[in-house]
Design a protein around this motif. Structure first.
Motif, PDB file in Angstrom:
ATOM      1  N   LEU A  49       0.845  -1.202   0.035  1.00  0.00           N
ATOM      2  CA  LEU A  49       0.102   0.019   0.090  1.00  0.00           C
ATOM      3  C   LEU A  49       0.924   1.153  -0.119  1.00  0.00           C
ATOM      4  O   LEU A  49       1.864   1.429   0.623  1.00  0.00           O
ATOM      5  N   ASP A  53      -6.517   6.604   2.213  1.00  0.00           N
ATOM      6  CA  ASP A  53      -7.481   7.920   2.487  1.00  0.00           C
ATOM      7  C   ASP A  53      -8.439   7.711   3.671  1.00  0.00           C
ATOM      8  O   ASP A  53      -9.564   6.808   3.215  1.00  0.00           O
ATOM      9  N   GLU A  69     -10.153   4.721   1.150  1.00  0.00           N
ATOM     10  CA  GLU A  69      -9.740   4.207  -0.053  1.00  0.00           C
ATOM     11  C   GLU A  69      -8.365   3.938   0.145  1.00  0.00           C
ATOM     12  O   GLU A  69      -7.303   4.586   0.708  1.00  0.00           O
ATOM     13  N   GLU A  71      -4.856   2.401  -1.682  1.00  0.00           N
ATOM     14  CA  GLU A  71      -4.192   2.668  -3.003  1.00  0.00           C
ATOM     15  C   GLU A  71      -2.534   1.733  -2.989  1.00  0.00           C
ATOM     16  O   GLU A  71      -1.779   2.151  -2.151  1.00  0.00           O
ATOM     17  N   SER A  72      -2.348   0.939  -4.118  1.00  0.00           N
ATOM     18  CA  SER A  72      -1.328   0.396  -3.914  1.00  0.00           C
ATOM     19  C   SER A  72      -0.619   0.557  -5.441  1.00  0.00           C
ATOM     20  O   SER A  72      -1.299   1.144  -6.162  1.00  0.00           O
ATOM     21  N   SER A  73       0.510  -0.096  -5.617  1.00  0.00           N
ATOM     22  CA  SER A  73       1.124  -0.064  -6.928  1.00  0.00           C
ATOM     23  C   SER A  73       0.387  -0.811  -8.064  1.00  0.00           C
ATOM     24  O   SER A  73       0.380  -0.549  -9.228  1.00  0.00           O
ATOM     25  N   VAL A  76      -6.546   0.822  -6.894  1.00  0.00           N
ATOM     26  CA  VAL A  76      -6.948   1.626  -6.136  1.00  0.00           C
ATOM     27  C   VAL A  76      -8.233   0.791  -5.688  1.00  0.00           C
ATOM     28  O   VAL A  76      -9.028   0.590  -6.483  1.00  0.00           O
ATOM     29  N   GLU A  77      -8.597   0.645  -4.300  1.00  0.00           N
ATOM     30  CA  GLU A  77      -9.588  -0.115  -3.767  1.00  0.00           C
ATOM     31  C   GLU A  77     -10.385   0.405  -2.610  1.00  0.00           C
ATOM     32  O   GLU A  77      -9.786   0.987  -1.825  1.00  0.00           O
TER      33      GLU A  77
END
Length: 134
Positions: A49, A53, A69, A71-73, A76-77
């Motif tokens: 990650l 957010d 929210e 976000e990883s490389s 975004v989930e």
């Protein structure tokens, strides 16, 4: 940890004392406020990650709301809340250093603490969740 404490799915832990949603969110209802986080399976699928957010404390959420929210490389989930209630605390440490979630999703990587509206949320046991992620 022993097999009695965890339903082990491969190398992923599913702590027995927690409850789960089909959206890969865990919740510890043994404490008040209840603690909410993302499962080891979910963070494993997302990868490292890089951004989290979090909502503001004090807001009210409904079960099914997208509240966090991740976000990883890879992707975004949204984290979908399995419960309704008032957000009492957010984990600023996880927001400032998302690696905390990757390193300890069931401990220091918790995301929210929620005062629940419903004492009996519709959640899965560790055994039921482990069957889903096999």
């Amino acid at each position: 940890m022993s097999e009695e404490q965890n339903a082990n799915t491969g190398n992923l832990d599913v702590p027995e004392h927690l409850q789960y949603s089909q959206d890969h969110v865990w919740i510890d209802t043994s404490t008040s406020p209840a603690v909410v986080g993302v499962t080891e399976y979910a963070q494993d699928q997302l990868g490292d990650l890089v951004f989290v957010d979090l909502p503001e404390a004090g807001g009210h959420i409904e079960a099914g709301d997208e509240v966090v929210e991740l976000e990883s490389s890879k992707a975004v989930e949204p984290l979908v809340s399995p419960v309704s209630g008032t957000i009492k605390y957010v984990n600023r440490e996880a927001s400032e250093d998302p690696a905390v979630i990757n390193n300890d999703p069931y401990g220091e990587g918790w995301l929210l603490k929620i005062e629940l509206d419903d004492d009996e949320p519709d959640l899965l046991s560790a055994e039921e969740y482990a069957k889903i992620i096999k």
